[in-house]
Design a protein around this motif. Structure first.
Motif, PDB file in Angstrom:
ATOM      1  N   ILE A 141       0.841  -1.205   0.000  1.00 44.93           N
ATOM      2  CA  ILE A 141       0.000   0.000   0.000  1.00 44.93           C
ATOM      3  C   ILE A 141       0.876   1.256   0.000  1.00 44.93           C
ATOM      4  CG2 ILE A 141      -1.649   1.336   1.357  1.00 44.93           C
ATOM      5  CD1 ILE A 141      -2.903  -1.320   2.228  1.00 44.93           C
ATOM      6  N   VAL A 142       1.956   1.214   0.784  1.00 42.96           N
ATOM      7  CA  VAL A 142       2.885   2.354   0.806  1.00 42.96           C
ATOM      8  C   VAL A 142       3.520   2.541  -0.571  1.00 42.96           C
ATOM      9  CG1 VAL A 142       5.034   3.242   1.790  1.00 42.96           C
ATOM     10  CG2 VAL A 142       3.338   2.149   3.280  1.00 42.96           C
ATOM     11  N   LEU A 143       3.949   1.442  -1.194  1.00 44.24           N
ATOM     12  CA  LEU A 143       4.531   1.522  -2.535  1.00 44.24           C
ATOM     13  C   LEU A 143       3.517   2.046  -3.539  1.00 44.24           C
ATOM     14  CD1 LEU A 143       6.588  -1.811  -2.749  1.00 44.24           C
ATOM     15  CD2 LEU A 143       7.493   0.523  -2.671  1.00 44.24           C
ATOM     16  N   SER A 144       2.291   1.558  -3.443  1.00 49.65           N
ATOM     17  CA  SER A 144       1.228   2.000  -4.347  1.00 49.65           C
ATOM     18  C   SER A 144       1.011   3.502  -4.216  1.00 49.65           C
ATOM     19  CB  SER A 144      -0.070   1.253  -4.019  1.00 49.65           C
ATOM     20  OG  SER A 144      -1.165   1.817  -4.704  1.00 49.65           O
ATOM     21  N   THR A 145       0.980   3.982  -2.976  1.00 54.04           N
ATOM     22  CA  THR A 145       0.773   5.416  -2.749  1.00 54.04           C
ATOM     23  C   THR A 145       1.958   6.222  -3.260  1.00 54.04           C
ATOM     24  OG1 THR A 145      -0.516   4.869  -0.776  1.00 54.04           O
ATOM     25  CG2 THR A 145       0.240   7.147  -0.996  1.00 54.04           C
ATOM     26  N   TYR A 146       3.164   5.731  -3.017  1.00 51.34           N
ATOM     27  CA  TYR A 146       4.371   6.432  -3.472  1.00 51.34           C
ATOM     28  C   TYR A 146       4.379   6.558  -4.991  1.00 51.34           C
ATOM     29  CZ  TYR A 146       9.282   7.231  -4.597  1.00 51.34           C
ATOM     30  OH  TYR A 146      10.452   7.729  -5.114  1.00 51.34           O
ATOM     31  N   ALA A 160       2.124  -0.251 -17.077  1.00 53.11           N
ATOM     32  CA  ALA A 160       2.546  -1.452 -16.355  1.00 53.11           C
ATOM     33  C   ALA A 160       2.608  -1.212 -14.848  1.00 53.11           C
ATOM     34  CB  ALA A 160       3.908  -1.915 -16.871  1.00 53.11           C
ATOM     35  N   TYR A 161       3.125  -0.053 -14.433  1.00 57.09           N
ATOM     36  CA  TYR A 161       3.214   0.247 -13.007  1.00 57.09           C
ATOM     37  C   TYR A 161       1.833   0.252 -12.352  1.00 57.09           C
ATOM     38  CZ  TYR A 161       8.139   1.543 -13.421  1.00 57.09           C
ATOM     39  OH  TYR A 161       9.487   1.506 -13.627  1.00 57.09           O
ATOM     40  N   GLN A 162       0.852   0.822 -13.048  1.00 57.50           N
ATOM     41  CA  GLN A 162      -0.491   0.892 -12.494  1.00 57.50           C
ATOM     42  C   GLN A 162      -1.152  -0.476 -12.440  1.00 57.50           C
ATOM     43  OE1 GLN A 162      -2.290   3.867 -15.004  1.00 57.50           O
ATOM     44  NE2 GLN A 162      -1.724   5.550 -13.618  1.00 57.50           N
ATOM     45  N   TYR A 163      -0.875  -1.318 -13.425  1.00 59.98           N
ATOM     46  CA  TYR A 163      -1.431  -2.674 -13.382  1.00 59.98           C
ATOM     47  C   TYR A 163      -0.824  -3.481 -12.238  1.00 59.98           C
ATOM     48  CZ  TYR A 163      -4.089  -2.390 -17.724  1.00 59.98           C
ATOM     49  OH  TYR A 163      -5.030  -2.061 -18.684  1.00 59.98           O
ATOM     50  N   ILE A 164       0.438  -3.224 -11.927  1.00 58.26           N
ATOM     51  CA  ILE A 164       1.107  -3.982 -10.866  1.00 58.26           C
ATOM     52  C   ILE A 164       0.803  -3.400  -9.489  1.00 58.26           C
ATOM     53  CG2 ILE A 164       3.343  -4.669  -9.908  1.00 58.26           C
ATOM     54  CD1 ILE A 164       4.411  -4.653 -12.793  1.00 58.26           C
ATOM     55  N   PHE A 165       0.918  -2.064  -9.342  1.00 59.02           N
ATOM     56  CA  PHE A 165       0.790  -1.424  -8.037  1.00 59.02           C
ATOM     57  C   PHE A 165      -0.517  -0.649  -7.856  1.00 59.02           C
ATOM     58  CE2 PHE A 165       5.396  -1.716  -8.802  1.00 59.02           C
ATOM     59  CZ  PHE A 165       5.776  -2.444  -7.676  1.00 59.02           C
ATOM     60  N   GLY A 166      -1.290  -0.440  -8.908  1.00 65.70           N
ATOM     61  CA  GLY A 166      -2.528   0.309  -8.803  1.00 65.70           C
ATOM     62  C   GLY A 166      -2.302   1.809  -8.831  1.00 65.70           C
ATOM     63  N   ILE A 167      -3.393   2.563  -8.700  1.00 61.21           N
ATOM     64  CA  ILE A 167      -3.305   4.019  -8.767  1.00 61.21           C
ATOM     65  C   ILE A 167      -3.273   4.649  -7.383  1.00 61.21           C
ATOM     66  CG2 ILE A 167      -4.437   4.129 -11.015  1.00 61.21           C
ATOM     67  CD1 ILE A 167      -7.029   4.887  -9.590  1.00 61.21           C
ATOM     68  N   TYR A 219      -4.718  -0.903  -5.715  1.00 64.01           N
ATOM     69  CA  TYR A 219      -3.482  -1.531  -5.259  1.00 64.01           C
ATOM     70  C   TYR A 219      -2.843  -2.460  -6.290  1.00 64.01           C
ATOM     71  CZ  TYR A 219      -5.625   0.141  -0.966  1.00 64.01           C
ATOM     72  OH  TYR A 219      -6.235   0.925  -0.018  1.00 64.01           O
ATOM     73  N   GLY A 220      -3.454  -2.578  -7.450  1.00 56.88           N
ATOM     74  CA  GLY A 220      -2.861  -3.350  -8.528  1.00 56.88           C
ATOM     75  C   GLY A 220      -2.932  -4.853  -8.320  1.00 56.88           C
TER      76      GLY A 220
END
Length: 437
Positions: A75-80, A313-320, A345-346
């Protein structure tokens, strides 16, 4: 192993904590939060004691800890990634608090049960009483009486004006927000209460009066909330109980006959009410027809819009990220939780969160046979399994992981069930070792 408190002190502490779990939310620093969230700093010490092995815990707790830690890191990575990409700045991932609260809740209740002298029967009785009080809130908001407005304002949805405005309607047209302070969520917690009561009634076979009262109050709340997701959850749980009974007792004919008779009677009763023009049944059928006529209604629009936001790709893996949802200026909601998790969260967040669910379901399921000679523990394991699985069905209409006001109650039950089971298993293993020597 660390142990603490005498039996009376532990029981008083347990009852207070359970009662605080159904109190109205409070405002802390501008954020609405359950009272139990105030215990997060204290509960962090439980986590540290476990981490430094000052409190010994079984393997299952370490796995749960690992899953939650990975989820919160994700979640922290997704937010970052989401906020740097969208706003060129890093925002605080406030949504991680929801997962931290559930994490510390299941740990704290495990420790409370496993390291104290509270017996299983006491917890079941207390939990039944607390859940009856919780379901009473919805009933007291629904029926006309002198204190109706008081309970609406006490457990209000937003500013309470929406529910107060319904008081001029026929009672069959009102949607009660209940202890969850939101109608759909109240239907979900009501279905969960029914599941717990039925588990105790059918497998523990004690506290039958309390169980029957809770089942009745739960059904009233589902009707009063007009929660389609709650109705779906309840129906799914009935079929899940059917398969659980077959697996445990291996008596398929009797369980099948009871299921068919029960479903037939419910259908005939409901059909009779509808044909006679019963306003409650007419309203319930109307809400389902509207959903089917609209092909899923606004929730299908939410799915399409949410998925359209994933573009690289980043959004598919980690979400928005949830922060993007809050501050992008795009007003959108994703009430179908699996899609909500995937978009925010992807794929990584989706896999982690539902892997935790699957792990817990497997844990509860595989221990049914062991607990068959301990009906009080068996009832907790079954309630945890059916409740968790059924809540995933509910989550197609509203949140399970992210429900703010009443969302800790399932995690309280699961932490308690694990605590009693692991303590009982350890006691049996100790007796076996003594007999061998």
């Amino acid at each position: 192993m660390l142990s603490y408190g005498n039996s009376l002190q532990s029981r008083i502490l347990l009852f207070i904590l359970l009662f605080l779990g159904i109190c109205p939310i409070i405002n802390v620093g501008g954020f609405d939060a359950p009272i139990l969230y105030l215990f997060i700093p204290l509960s962090l010490f439980v986590f540290l004691f476990i981490l430094f092995k000052w409190i010994k815990v079984p393997f299952v707790i370490w796995i749960i800890m690992l899953f939650f830690i990975l989820i919160m890191i994700e979640i922290v990575l997704s937010t970052y990634i989401g906020t740097i990409t969208a706003f060129n700045e890093i925002m605080i991932p406030t949504d991680v608090i929801q997962y931290l609260a559930r994490f510390l809740c299941i740990l704290s209740y495990f420790v409370l049960i496993a390291k104290s002298k509270i017996d299983t029967s006491t917890f079941i009785r207390f939990f039944l009483i607390i859940l009856i009080l919780a379901m009473s809130v919805g009933i007291l908001q629904w029926i006309p009486w002198g204190g109706q407005t008081l309970f609406i304002n006490l457990y209000k949805f937003r500013d309470g004006s929406e529910q107060l405005a319904q008081l001029d309607r026929y009672i069959s047209l009102r949607r009660v927000h209940g202890v969850a302070q939101m109608a759909t969520a109240n239907g979900g917690i009501a279905a969960f209460c029914f599941i717990f009561a039925y588990s105790v009634f059918g497998f523990f076979k004690k506290y039958k009066l309390l169980s029957l009262i809770l089942m009745l109050f739960s059904l009233v709340n589902i009707v009063a909330s007009q929660s389609r997701a709650g109705m779906l959850m309840l129906a799914f749980s009935i079929f899940t109980f059917y398969f659980v009974k077959i697996i445990i007792y291996r008596k398929g004919f009797k369980s099948t006959a009871m299921l068919l008779i029960g479903v037939s009677l419910i259908y005939l009763f409901g059909d009779s009410l509808y044909n006679s023009g019963n306003p409650f049944m007419v309203q319930l059928i109307y809400r389902w027809r509207v959903l089917f006529d609209d092909s899923g209604g606004v929730r299908m629009d939410q799915i399409n819009f949410g998925l359209s936001l994933l573009s690289n790709a980043y959004q598919y893996i980690f979400g928005i990220s949830r922060a993007f949802q809050n501050y992008s200026g795009l007003v959108f909601y994703l009430e179908i939780e699996p899609i909500d998790i995937l978009v925010l969260y992807g794929a990584l967040g989706f896999v982690l969160q539902y892997s935790l669910v699957i792990y817990l379901l497997v844990y509860f399921f595989k221990n049914f046979r062991w607990a068959i000679t301990r009906p009080e523990i068996l009832s907790l394991l079954i309630a945890s399994f059916v409740g968790l699985l059924s809540y995933q069905v509910f989550s197609v209409g509203y949140f399970f992981f992210r429900e703010i006001r009443i969302g800790l109650i399932p995690w309280i039950l699961m932490g308690t069930a694990i605590g009693f089971f692991e303590k009982s298993k350890q006691e049996c293993d100790s007796k076996s070792n003594i007999s061998l020597h």
